[in-house]
Design an enzyme around this catalytic site. Structure first.
Site, PDB file in Angstrom:
ATOM      1  N   TYR A  58       0.765  -1.334   0.108  1.00 53.71           N
ATOM      2  CA  TYR A  58      -0.083  -0.007  -0.178  1.00 53.71           C
ATOM      3  C   TYR A  58       0.885   1.321  -0.215  1.00 53.71           C
ATOM      4  O   TYR A  58       0.280   2.466  -0.495  1.00 53.71           O
ATOM      5  CB  TYR A  58      -0.895  -0.180   1.225  1.00 53.71           C
ATOM      6  CG  TYR A  58      -1.931   1.053   0.994  1.00 53.71           C
ATOM      7  CD1 TYR A  58      -3.022   0.887   0.235  1.00 53.71           C
ATOM      8  CD2 TYR A  58      -1.920   2.219   1.808  1.00 53.71           C
ATOM      9  CE1 TYR A  58      -4.018   1.903   0.219  1.00 53.71           C
ATOM     10  CE2 TYR A  58      -2.919   3.303   1.734  1.00 53.71           C
ATOM     11  CZ  TYR A  58      -3.987   2.961   1.052  1.00 53.71           C
ATOM     12  OH  TYR A  58      -5.113   3.708   1.042  1.00 53.71           O
ATOM     13  N   GLU A  59       2.278   1.184   0.463  1.00 51.50           N
ATOM     14  CA  GLU A  59       3.102   2.432   0.747  1.00 51.50           C
ATOM     15  C   GLU A  59       3.801   2.701  -0.647  1.00 51.50           C
ATOM     16  O   GLU A  59       4.450   3.609  -0.835  1.00 51.50           O
ATOM     17  CB  GLU A  59       3.733   2.065   1.775  1.00 51.50           C
ATOM     18  CG  GLU A  59       3.543   2.422   2.983  1.00 51.50           C
ATOM     19  CD  GLU A  59       2.366   1.103   3.517  1.00 51.50           C
ATOM     20  OE1 GLU A  59       1.325   1.378   4.242  1.00 51.50           O
ATOM     21  OE2 GLU A  59       2.725  -0.022   3.215  1.00 51.50           O
ATOM     22  N   THR A  81       3.509  -8.509  -2.607  1.00 51.32           N
ATOM     23  CA  THR A  81       2.782  -9.541  -2.443  1.00 51.32           C
ATOM     24  C   THR A  81       1.548  -9.326  -1.726  1.00 51.32           C
ATOM     25  O   THR A  81       1.453  -8.935  -0.548  1.00 51.32           O
ATOM     26  CB  THR A  81       3.333 -10.659  -1.860  1.00 51.32           C
ATOM     27  OG1 THR A  81       4.553 -10.891  -2.752  1.00 51.32           O
ATOM     28  CG2 THR A  81       2.481 -12.166  -2.015  1.00 51.32           C
ATOM     29  N   ILE A  83      -1.877 -11.127  -0.250  1.00 52.08           N
ATOM     30  CA  ILE A  83      -2.524 -12.393  -0.172  1.00 52.08           C
ATOM     31  C   ILE A  83      -3.905 -12.334   0.629  1.00 52.08           C
ATOM     32  O   ILE A  83      -4.102 -11.641   1.452  1.00 52.08           O
ATOM     33  CB  ILE A  83      -1.646 -13.627   0.597  1.00 52.08           C
ATOM     34  CG1 ILE A  83      -0.344 -13.747  -0.049  1.00 52.08           C
ATOM     35  CG2 ILE A  83      -2.099 -14.818   0.780  1.00 52.08           C
ATOM     36  CD1 ILE A  83       0.731 -14.536   0.635  1.00 52.08           C
ATOM     37  N   THR A  87     -10.912 -11.626   5.330  1.00 48.88           N
ATOM     38  CA  THR A  87     -11.577 -10.349   5.118  1.00 48.88           C
ATOM     39  C   THR A  87     -11.355  -9.815   3.587  1.00 48.88           C
ATOM     40  O   THR A  87     -10.481 -10.582   2.862  1.00 48.88           O
ATOM     41  CB  THR A  87     -11.715  -9.168   5.969  1.00 48.88           C
ATOM     42  OG1 THR A  87     -10.190  -8.760   5.852  1.00 48.88           O
ATOM     43  CG2 THR A  87     -11.471  -9.666   7.561  1.00 48.88           C
ATOM     44  N   HIS A  89     -10.159  -7.106   2.719  1.00 48.04           N
ATOM     45  CA  HIS A  89      -9.049  -6.160   2.812  1.00 48.04           C
ATOM     46  C   HIS A  89      -8.185  -6.044   1.867  1.00 48.04           C
ATOM     47  O   HIS A  89      -7.892  -5.132   1.324  1.00 48.04           O
ATOM     48  CB  HIS A  89      -8.542  -6.329   4.350  1.00 48.04           C
ATOM     49  CG  HIS A  89      -7.261  -5.369   4.639  1.00 48.04           C
ATOM     50  ND1 HIS A  89      -7.578  -3.959   4.656  1.00 48.04           N
ATOM     51  CD2 HIS A  89      -5.950  -5.489   4.608  1.00 48.04           C
ATOM     52  CE1 HIS A  89      -6.469  -3.423   4.895  1.00 48.04           C
ATOM     53  NE2 HIS A  89      -5.375  -4.260   4.943  1.00 48.04           N
ATOM     54  N   LEU A 114       4.048  -3.675 -12.836  1.00 49.22           N
ATOM     55  CA  LEU A 114       3.644  -4.390 -11.676  1.00 49.22           C
ATOM     56  C   LEU A 114       4.469  -5.714 -11.296  1.00 49.22           C
ATOM     57  O   LEU A 114       3.573  -6.767 -12.139  1.00 49.22           O
ATOM     58  CB  LEU A 114       2.066  -4.354 -11.645  1.00 49.22           C
ATOM     59  CG  LEU A 114       1.309  -3.235 -11.521  1.00 49.22           C
ATOM     60  CD1 LEU A 114      -0.240  -3.504 -11.783  1.00 49.22           C
ATOM     61  CD2 LEU A 114       1.770  -2.186 -10.363  1.00 49.22           C
ATOM     62  N   ARG A 128       4.108 -17.963  -8.165  1.00 46.09           N
ATOM     63  CA  ARG A 128       4.577 -17.137  -9.029  1.00 46.09           C
ATOM     64  C   ARG A 128       5.581 -16.358  -8.876  1.00 46.09           C
ATOM     65  O   ARG A 128       6.052 -15.059  -9.435  1.00 46.09           O
ATOM     66  CB  ARG A 128       3.371 -16.150  -9.185  1.00 46.09           C
ATOM     67  CG  ARG A 128       1.844 -16.636  -9.803  1.00 46.09           C
ATOM     68  CD  ARG A 128       0.700 -16.096  -9.346  1.00 46.09           C
ATOM     69  NE  ARG A 128      -0.333 -16.675 -10.230  1.00 46.09           N
ATOM     70  CZ  ARG A 128      -0.883 -17.810  -9.999  1.00 46.09           C
ATOM     71  NH1 ARG A 128      -0.544 -18.791  -9.165  1.00 46.09           N
ATOM     72  NH2 ARG A 128      -1.847 -18.524 -10.627  1.00 46.09           N
TER      73      ARG A 128
END
Length: 160
Positions: A58-59, A81, A83, A87, A89, A114, A128
Protein backbone atom coordinates in the site's frame (compact mmCIF):
# COMPACT_ATOMS: atom_id res chain seq x y z
CA UNK A 1 1.99 3.70 -41.76
CA UNK A 2 4.37 4.17 -38.82
CA UNK A 3 4.82 1.35 -36.35
CA UNK A 4 6.68 1.59 -33.07
CA UNK A 5 8.05 -1.63 -31.66
CA UNK A 6 10.97 -2.04 -29.38
CA UNK A 7 13.51 -4.37 -27.91
CA UNK A 8 14.42 -5.05 -24.32
CA UNK A 9 17.99 -3.82 -24.03
CA UNK A 10 18.23 -0.58 -22.05
CA UNK A 11 21.79 -0.40 -20.78
CA UNK A 12 21.93 3.36 -20.16
CA UNK A 13 18.60 3.50 -18.37
CA UNK A 14 17.93 4.27 -14.72
CA UNK A 15 15.33 2.11 -13.02
CA UNK A 16 13.83 2.34 -9.55
CA UNK A 17 12.47 -0.77 -7.87
CA UNK A 18 10.13 -0.31 -4.92
CA UNK A 19 9.89 -3.43 -2.77
CA UNK A 20 7.36 -4.10 -0.01
CA UNK A 21 8.84 -5.75 3.09
CA UNK A 22 5.52 -7.37 4.04
CA UNK A 23 5.64 -10.97 2.71
CA UNK A 24 9.37 -10.43 2.30
CA UNK A 25 10.26 -14.07 1.66
CA UNK A 26 8.14 -13.99 -1.52
CA UNK A 27 9.08 -10.46 -2.54
CA UNK A 28 12.76 -11.35 -2.24
CA UNK A 29 12.34 -13.90 -5.05
CA UNK A 30 10.39 -11.41 -7.15
CA UNK A 31 13.21 -8.90 -6.67
CA UNK A 32 15.86 -11.46 -7.62
CA UNK A 33 13.94 -12.24 -10.81
CA UNK A 34 13.64 -8.55 -11.67
CA UNK A 35 17.31 -7.84 -11.02
CA UNK A 36 18.46 -10.84 -13.04
CA UNK A 37 16.32 -9.78 -15.99
CA UNK A 38 17.42 -6.14 -15.84
CA UNK A 39 21.12 -6.97 -15.67
CA UNK A 40 21.36 -10.09 -17.80
CA UNK A 41 18.78 -9.41 -20.51
CA UNK A 42 18.37 -5.63 -20.37
CA UNK A 43 22.09 -4.96 -19.85
CA UNK A 44 21.19 -2.36 -17.21
CA UNK A 45 24.20 -1.40 -15.10
CA UNK A 46 23.82 -2.16 -11.40
CA UNK A 47 24.71 1.42 -10.45
CA UNK A 48 21.66 2.57 -12.46
CA UNK A 49 19.26 0.53 -10.34
CA UNK A 50 17.80 2.07 -7.19
CA UNK A 51 16.15 -0.29 -4.67
CA UNK A 52 13.77 1.24 -2.15
CA UNK A 53 12.10 -0.79 0.60
CA UNK A 54 8.73 0.21 2.04
CA UNK A 55 6.63 -1.41 4.79
CA UNK A 56 3.92 -2.85 2.54
CA UNK A 57 2.39 -2.81 -0.92
CA UNK A 58 0.00 0.00 0.00
CA UNK A 59 2.96 2.35 0.57
CA UNK A 60 4.44 1.80 -2.90
CA UNK A 61 2.42 4.52 -4.72
CA UNK A 62 3.64 7.30 -2.40
CA UNK A 63 7.26 6.51 -3.19
CA UNK A 64 6.47 5.94 -6.87
CA UNK A 65 4.95 9.41 -7.08
CA UNK A 66 8.01 10.96 -5.45
CA UNK A 67 10.36 9.14 -7.84
CA UNK A 68 8.24 9.98 -10.88
CA UNK A 69 8.15 13.65 -9.95
CA UNK A 70 11.98 13.71 -9.74
CA UNK A 71 12.30 12.91 -13.46
CA UNK A 72 15.51 10.98 -12.78
CA UNK A 73 14.31 7.49 -13.68
CA UNK A 74 13.20 5.86 -16.92
CA UNK A 75 10.89 3.34 -15.24
CA UNK A 76 9.67 2.07 -11.90
CA UNK A 77 9.08 -1.56 -10.99
CA UNK A 78 6.70 -2.17 -8.08
CA UNK A 79 7.21 -5.41 -6.15
CA UNK A 80 4.85 -6.73 -3.51
CA UNK A 81 2.56 -9.56 -2.53
CA UNK A 82 -1.06 -9.30 -1.44
CA UNK A 83 -2.56 -12.55 -0.16
CA UNK A 84 -6.27 -12.98 0.54
CA UNK A 85 -7.03 -13.32 4.20
CA UNK A 86 -10.30 -13.89 6.04
CA UNK A 87 -11.68 -10.50 4.99
CA UNK A 88 -11.91 -8.46 1.80
CA UNK A 89 -9.14 -6.11 2.97
CA UNK A 90 -6.79 -7.44 0.29
CA UNK A 91 -9.17 -6.28 -2.46
CA UNK A 92 -9.00 -2.69 -1.25
CA UNK A 93 -5.21 -2.77 -1.00
CA UNK A 94 -4.86 -4.32 -4.48
CA UNK A 95 -7.36 -1.97 -6.14
CA UNK A 96 -6.06 1.20 -4.52
CA UNK A 97 -2.43 0.31 -5.20
CA UNK A 98 -2.87 -0.57 -8.86
CA UNK A 99 -5.17 2.41 -9.51
CA UNK A 100 -2.74 4.80 -7.86
CA UNK A 101 0.25 3.43 -9.78
CA UNK A 102 -1.66 3.66 -13.06
CA UNK A 103 -2.60 7.27 -12.34
CA UNK A 104 1.00 8.20 -11.44
CA UNK A 105 2.31 6.51 -14.59
CA UNK A 106 -0.10 8.45 -16.80
CA UNK A 107 0.44 11.73 -14.96
CA UNK A 108 4.23 11.65 -15.34
CA UNK A 109 4.47 9.71 -18.62
CA UNK A 110 6.64 7.17 -16.79
CA UNK A 111 6.35 3.40 -17.15
CA UNK A 112 5.44 1.77 -13.85
CA UNK A 113 5.23 -1.99 -14.09
CA UNK A 114 3.59 -4.34 -11.64
CA UNK A 115 5.52 -7.13 -10.03
CA UNK A 116 2.75 -7.23 -7.45
CA UNK A 117 1.10 -10.56 -6.79
CA UNK A 118 -2.54 -10.71 -5.72
CA UNK A 119 -3.28 -14.30 -4.79
CA UNK A 120 -5.79 -16.42 -2.92
CA UNK A 121 -3.15 -18.19 -0.84
CA UNK A 122 0.53 -18.44 -0.10
CA UNK A 123 1.00 -21.41 -2.42
CA UNK A 124 -0.09 -19.33 -5.43
CA UNK A 125 2.33 -16.60 -4.38
CA UNK A 126 5.21 -19.04 -4.15
CA UNK A 127 4.35 -20.51 -7.56
CA UNK A 128 4.42 -17.04 -9.15
CA UNK A 129 7.68 -15.99 -7.53
CA UNK A 130 9.96 -18.38 -9.30
CA UNK A 131 8.58 -21.91 -9.36
CA UNK A 132 5.76 -23.38 -11.49
CA UNK A 133 4.29 -20.15 -12.87
CA UNK A 134 7.53 -18.30 -13.61
CA UNK A 135 8.63 -15.15 -11.84
CA UNK A 136 6.35 -12.11 -12.01
CA UNK A 137 9.22 -9.87 -10.91
CA UNK A 138 11.09 -10.91 -14.03
CA UNK A 139 7.96 -10.30 -16.12
CA UNK A 140 7.64 -6.78 -14.65
CA UNK A 141 11.29 -6.08 -15.48
CA UNK A 142 10.80 -7.21 -19.08
CA UNK A 143 7.77 -4.95 -19.40
CA UNK A 144 9.76 -2.03 -17.95
CA UNK A 145 12.63 -2.59 -20.40
CA UNK A 146 10.31 -2.69 -23.38
CA UNK A 147 8.35 0.36 -22.23
CA UNK A 148 11.55 2.36 -21.74
CA UNK A 149 12.46 1.71 -25.36
CA UNK A 150 8.94 2.34 -26.67
CA UNK A 151 8.83 5.68 -24.84
CA UNK A 152 12.23 6.70 -26.23
CA UNK A 153 11.16 5.88 -29.78
CA UNK A 154 7.81 7.60 -29.33
CA UNK A 155 9.50 10.78 -28.07
CA UNK A 156 11.62 10.85 -31.23
CA UNK A 157 8.53 10.54 -33.41
CA UNK A 158 6.55 13.15 -31.51
CA UNK A 159 9.24 15.71 -30.73
CA UNK A 160 11.60 15.49 -33.72
Amino acid sequence: MNIIQSGITAENSSIAIIIARFNEFINKNLLLGALDTLKRIGQVHEENILKIYVPGTYEIPTIASYIAKSGKYDAIIAIGTIIKGQTDHFKYIANDTSSSLSRISAQYFLPITLGILTTKNIEQSIERSGTKMGNKGSDAALAALEMINVMKKLKKVIYY
